[in-house]
Scaffold this motif. Sequence first.
Motif, PDB file in Angstrom:
ATOM      1  N   GLY A  43       0.678  -0.861  -0.142  1.00 15.77           N
ATOM      2  CA  GLY A  43      -0.063  -0.088  -0.412  1.00 15.77           C
ATOM      3  C   GLY A  43       0.636   1.105   0.445  1.00 15.77           C
ATOM      4  N   GLY A  44       2.378   0.843   0.162  1.00  9.89           N
ATOM      5  CA  GLY A  44       2.841   2.144  -0.207  1.00  9.89           C
ATOM      6  C   GLY A  44       4.604   2.569  -0.472  1.00  9.89           C
ATOM      7  N   PHE A  45       5.193   2.363   0.157  1.00 16.06           N
ATOM      8  CA  PHE A  45       6.553   2.672   0.146  1.00 16.06           C
ATOM      9  C   PHE A  45       7.272   2.920   1.381  1.00 16.06           C
ATOM     10  N   THR A  46       8.356   2.281   1.698  1.00 14.09           N
ATOM     11  CA  THR A  46       9.382   2.510   2.914  1.00 14.09           C
ATOM     12  C   THR A  46      10.780   2.268   3.162  1.00 14.09           C
ATOM     13  N   PHE A  47      11.312   4.034   3.370  1.00 14.49           N
ATOM     14  CA  PHE A  47      12.700   3.707   2.511  1.00 14.49           C
ATOM     15  C   PHE A  47      13.260   3.620   3.896  1.00 14.49           C
ATOM     16  N   GLY A  48      14.753   3.860   3.930  1.00 16.68           N
ATOM     17  CA  GLY A  48      15.631   3.869   5.332  1.00 16.68           C
ATOM     18  C   GLY A  48      15.709   2.456   6.398  1.00 16.68           C
ATOM     19  N   GLN A  49      14.759   1.238   4.983  1.00 17.70           N
ATOM     20  CA  GLN A  49      15.426   0.404   6.256  1.00 17.70           C
ATOM     21  C   GLN A  49      16.435  -0.551   5.186  1.00 17.70           C
ATOM     22  N   ILE A  50      16.347  -0.141   4.658  1.00 17.00           N
ATOM     23  CA  ILE A  50      18.545  -0.531   4.350  1.00 17.00           C
ATOM     24  C   ILE A  50      19.357  -0.073   3.727  1.00 17.00           C
ATOM     25  N   PHE A  51      18.785   1.331   3.226  1.00 10.30           N
ATOM     26  CA  PHE A  51      19.943   2.116   3.043  1.00 10.30           C
ATOM     27  C   PHE A  51      20.512   2.589   4.161  1.00 10.30           C
ATOM     28  N   THR A  52      20.636   2.710   5.473  1.00  6.77           N
ATOM     29  CA  THR A  52      20.377   3.504   6.722  1.00  6.77           C
ATOM     30  C   THR A  52      20.632   4.949   6.807  1.00  6.77           C
ATOM     31  N   PHE A  53      21.504   5.032   6.002  1.00  6.53           N
ATOM     32  CA  PHE A  53      21.924   6.264   6.284  1.00  6.53           C
ATOM     33  C   PHE A  53      21.235   7.241   5.690  1.00  6.53           C
ATOM     34  N   ILE A  54      20.318   7.004   4.916  1.00  9.99           N
ATOM     35  CA  ILE A  54      18.330   8.424   5.039  1.00  9.99           C
ATOM     36  C   ILE A  54      17.915   8.252   6.009  1.00  9.99           C
ATOM     37  N   PRO A  55      16.861   9.396   6.975  1.00  8.22           N
ATOM     38  CA  PRO A  55      16.190   9.197   7.280  1.00  8.22           C
ATOM     39  C   PRO A  55      14.966   7.884   7.128  1.00  8.22           C
ATOM     40  N   TYR A  56      14.369   6.565   7.902  1.00  6.35           N
ATOM     41  CA  TYR A  56      13.353   6.140   7.805  1.00  6.35           C
ATOM     42  C   TYR A  56      12.052   6.702   7.754  1.00  6.35           C
TER      43      TYR A  56
END
Lengths: 197, 74, 246
Positions: free
Chosen positions: C159-172
């Motif tokens: 239902g959407g996108f999540t970022f920051g879980q794998i590339f930890t240098f960008i905020p979640y």
Amino acid sequence: MSDFVTFILAIISAMLIDNVVLSRFYGICPFLGVSKKVKSSLGMGIAVVFVILVATCVCWPLYTYILEPAGIPFMDTVAYILVIASLVQLVGLFIKKYSPSLYKSLGIYLPLITTNCAVLGVVQTNTDTGLRFIDALANGLGTSIGFLVIIVVFSCIRTRLESANTPKAFKGLPIALITAAIMAIALMGLQGLFAGI
Amino acid sequence: MTQTEYLIVAIIILVVLAVTFIVSFVLYKRTPKPKGCEDIEISEEKCAGCNNESCAFYKEKDSIEVLKNKKEEK
Amino acid sequence: MKREKGQTKKNFLKGIIQENPLLVSILGTCPALATTKSLEAAIGMGILFTIVLLCSNVLVSLLRKLIPDEIRTPAYIVIIATFVTMVKMFANAFLPELYSTLGVFISLIVVNCIVLGRAEAYASKNTVFDSFIDGLGMGVGYTMALCIMAFFRELIGTGGFTFGQIFTFIPYTALIIPGAENFKISVFQNPAGAFIVFGLILAVMAFYKNRKAEMKAWEIKQAKLKAAEDAKKKLEAQKANVGGQQ
């Protein structure tokens, strides 16, 4: 639980529940490429079973008794691909020279196996997850038999798909992939089979 | 055995593997196909699963249609 | 040899569109199905793959006159395996989350048909610069194809996108469409979804290809009809002319 029962359970789980093609995605290329005829898929499957078994038997001791004590466990991928490739070439050479009938049914698929992810994938997961030798053997056996069963079943379906009246855009690969998806959903139903044991 | 000795053994084994691979590869290529199998790869055993031209099993996708078209043209 | 103008651009773009390794050539399907659960994992896989392809293409084309023709394939396999090991150690050291998410599929770049195929078909015959551009184009094309698949799988599956879980240098950050949690189809996160999405994408590609071919055939037919009509008119006009003279 005795070792024997664990062995059998590991084989069945690697074969059906975690099927190599439909849930771990190893060896999609031959799965789609060499599955147009039942005969050729059978040959490919048997060749894969043989190569995976021998490769497991060679690579596991190589990693555990030589690469790890030597302090170079990171060289595993290079060593494995060398083992698999030379194994395939040696067996192919032997078959080509001494057994025309075997060459006819298996030999032509052997060179394809070097670049089959299933072999390298199984050998690599065996040592990455730190399995014992007997478990590694069970994993190899289950995975390869799973590959054989799935590719033969799939080729049976595909021979009927050829004559089916599919939409023009879906002819060939797309409908084969959708069929594979339905097979994957069917195998998903087996998840949790051994949860109680 | 000390670790250095292990390392030497490991390197020797890797080199042996590489040499085995190269020698068997060349020998496999040079060995002629057994009798009765000479034309096996040309006929039906090639696959059109992917477009990898460097694959030994590569067959042009629409080769059957191309042949048909050629026949019709004639 | 004189270089044509715009050849470099053409060389780069062919890997993205006409010869896209995943969508047109159907190569490298195993990682494409396995690592497209989330957009982030797909981007990570694409970047690692591109690095390996670039390095192997450059080295192979540097050594293209040194490697004897007969042992080409073994030499390429060893070169590719070495670069994959290096990339694996790099990922393990600097991006441990990516390393654990992709798992064995980083090692499986060795047996990816694209890398070996490009080395044999292109890098062994062309200059270092051309091979570099070719590798870059193929890598970017593969990454984009992975992203297209991951886009649909993650959007429909969660239902959407999540970022920051794998590339930890960008905020979640979690970009979930409000209310979409109730309508997500979680089978798209499962293996079956990967097959469905890939099959549908290939079907769409085939549909447009078929339509293009049909349009072309139709145009040719129209042109032929028009030519025939013109010839007929000309003939009639000639006849009329002849009749008038008589």
